[in-house]
Design a protein around this motif. Sequence first.
Motif, mmCIF file in Angstrom:
data_model
loop_
_atom_site.group_PDB
_atom_site.id
_atom_site.type_symbol
_atom_site.label_atom_id
_atom_site.label_comp_id
_atom_site.label_asym_id
_atom_site.label_seq_id
_atom_site.Cartn_x
_atom_site.Cartn_y
_atom_site.Cartn_z
ATOM 1 N N GLU A 77 0.891 -1.197 0.176
ATOM 2 C CA GLU A 77 0.030 -0.319 0.084
ATOM 3 C C GLU A 77 0.858 1.014 -0.146
ATOM 4 N N ALA A 78 1.848 1.141 0.782
ATOM 5 C CA ALA A 78 2.797 2.198 0.666
ATOM 6 C C ALA A 78 3.526 2.231 -0.520
ATOM 7 N N GLU A 79 3.603 2.139 -1.538
ATOM 8 C CA GLU A 79 4.641 2.455 -1.950
ATOM 9 C C GLU A 79 3.705 1.938 -3.698
ATOM 10 N N ALA A 80 2.700 1.404 -3.467
ATOM 11 C CA ALA A 80 1.696 2.502 -4.539
ATOM 12 C C ALA A 80 1.583 3.282 -3.954
ATOM 13 N N SER A 81 0.673 3.902 -2.903
ATOM 14 C CA SER A 81 1.128 5.575 -3.212
ATOM 15 C C SER A 81 1.702 6.336 -2.998
ATOM 16 N N PHE A 82 3.544 6.150 -3.060
ATOM 17 C CA PHE A 82 4.378 6.769 -3.653
ATOM 18 C C PHE A 82 4.496 6.939 -4.770
ATOM 19 N N ARG A 83 4.559 5.477 -5.710
ATOM 20 C CA ARG A 83 3.971 5.889 -7.629
ATOM 21 C C ARG A 83 3.149 6.400 -7.862
ATOM 22 N N ARG A 84 1.881 6.422 -6.807
ATOM 23 C CA ARG A 84 0.890 7.483 -7.324
ATOM 24 C C ARG A 84 1.583 9.170 -7.332
ATOM 25 N N LEU A 85 1.493 9.664 -6.149
ATOM 26 C CA LEU A 85 2.407 10.852 -5.444
ATOM 27 C C LEU A 85 3.200 10.889 -6.720
ATOM 28 N N HIS A 86 4.847 9.933 -7.349
ATOM 29 C CA HIS A 86 5.332 10.305 -7.940
ATOM 30 C C HIS A 86 4.872 10.458 -9.283
ATOM 31 N N GLU A 87 3.655 9.625 -10.104
ATOM 32 C CA GLU A 87 3.069 10.216 -10.990
ATOM 33 C C GLU A 87 2.008 11.489 -11.343
ATOM 34 N N ALA A 88 1.815 12.036 -9.996
ATOM 35 C CA ALA A 88 0.712 13.232 -9.423
ATOM 36 C C ALA A 88 2.204 14.394 -9.024
ATOM 37 N N HIS A 89 3.060 14.199 -9.634
ATOM 38 C CA HIS A 89 3.762 15.198 -9.661
ATOM 39 C C HIS A 89 4.425 15.488 -7.581
ATOM 40 N N GLY A 90 3.968 14.663 -7.054
ATOM 41 C CA GLY A 90 3.387 15.003 -5.427
ATOM 42 C C GLY A 90 4.966 14.953 -4.436
ATOM 43 N N LEU A 91 5.913 14.231 -5.533
ATOM 44 C CA LEU A 91 7.264 13.820 -5.104
ATOM 45 C C LEU A 91 8.203 13.072 -6.034
ATOM 46 N N VAL A 92 9.756 13.006 -6.172
ATOM 47 C CA VAL A 92 10.005 12.374 -7.169
ATOM 48 C C VAL A 92 11.051 11.109 -7.569
ATOM 49 N N LEU A 93 10.685 10.420 -7.009
ATOM 50 C CA LEU A 93 10.981 8.705 -7.107
ATOM 51 C C LEU A 93 12.550 8.535 -7.702
ATOM 52 N N GLU A 94 13.731 7.501 -7.563
ATOM 53 C CA GLU A 94 14.753 7.608 -7.662
ATOM 54 C C GLU A 94 14.258 6.520 -8.995
ATOM 55 N N PRO A 95 14.625 6.426 -10.371
ATOM 56 C CA PRO A 95 14.154 5.562 -11.610
ATOM 57 C C PRO A 95 13.956 4.713 -11.559
ATOM 58 N N SER A 96 14.851 3.861 -10.543
ATOM 59 C CA SER A 96 14.547 2.582 -11.081
ATOM 60 C C SER A 96 14.424 1.787 -9.791
ATOM 61 N N ARG A 97 13.787 2.565 -8.144
ATOM 62 C CA ARG A 97 12.985 2.052 -7.311
ATOM 63 C C ARG A 97 12.765 3.055 -6.440
ATOM 64 N N PRO A 98 11.838 2.758 -5.622
ATOM 65 C CA PRO A 98 10.483 3.263 -4.918
ATOM 66 C C PRO A 98 11.395 4.513 -3.838
ATOM 67 N N GLU A 99 12.804 5.014 -4.155
ATOM 68 C CA GLU A 99 12.886 5.958 -3.432
ATOM 69 C C GLU A 99 12.993 7.057 -3.367
ATOM 70 N N ILE A 100 12.737 7.976 -2.895
ATOM 71 C CA ILE A 100 12.866 9.226 -3.122
ATOM 72 C C ILE A 100 13.605 9.874 -3.179
ATOM 73 N N LEU A 101 13.597 11.034 -3.920
ATOM 74 C CA LEU A 101 15.200 11.556 -5.042
ATOM 75 C C LEU A 101 14.564 13.029 -4.781
ATOM 76 N N MET A 102 13.452 13.114 -4.651
ATOM 77 C CA MET A 102 13.178 14.763 -4.718
ATOM 78 C C MET A 102 11.735 14.850 -3.933
ATOM 79 N N LEU A 103 11.423 16.238 -3.239
ATOM 80 C CA LEU A 103 10.834 16.463 -2.149
ATOM 81 C C LEU A 103 10.597 17.464 -2.568
ATOM 82 N N ASN A 104 10.208 18.471 -3.519
ATOM 83 C CA ASN A 104 10.198 19.744 -3.704
ATOM 84 C C ASN A 104 9.585 20.879 -3.218
ATOM 85 N N PRO A 105 10.567 21.414 -2.263
ATOM 86 C CA PRO A 105 11.773 22.135 -2.787
ATOM 87 C C PRO A 105 12.781 21.567 -2.644
ATOM 88 N N PHE A 106 13.007 20.780 -1.680
ATOM 89 C CA PHE A 106 14.195 20.244 -0.723
ATOM 90 C C PHE A 106 13.927 18.635 -2.543
#
Length: 147
Positions: free
Chosen positions: A38-67
């Motif tokens: 459930e958490a990983e699916a939420s991370f991926r939806r947030l990435h798709e919605a531009h709510g955060l940016v994940l690493e290209p090959s794994r569900p780890e956070i790269l950007m939390l704009n502006p951070f």
Amino acid sequence: MDEHDLEVRNHIYRRFVETGVAPGVEDVAADLGLSREEAEASFRRLHEAHGLVLEPSRPEILMLNPFSCVPTPHRVAAGGRRWYANCGWDAFGIPAALGVDGHISSSCPDCAEPIEIDVRERRPVPDEHVFHVLLPAARWWDDIVFT
């Protein structure tokens, strides 16, 4: 973004500001009583919605704009801590997001001249700098890491 994903996103930001480290999928799952899936699916939806940016090959956070969750040339001292911004523009967003004054240290991408700017009462000091982006804003999310 639904209410569940908004709760996950807000929790991620709170944890990041508290610790200076982006929480992982397992951390968020444990904190919010979710399964890892459930958490990983939420991370991926947030990435798709531009709510955060994940690493290209794994569900780890790269950007939390502006951070930025990884070191960059755009450093910000704000709220008694040091942060990395994704770009010069986002550097101004960190004091704004935290609601505090700050100091930005960066450099000109053209000539490498150091750039030092204070942010006081939501204003840059000095204020003569210009920020230029070669890519139109409508295309930033085509490749946000490059932008």
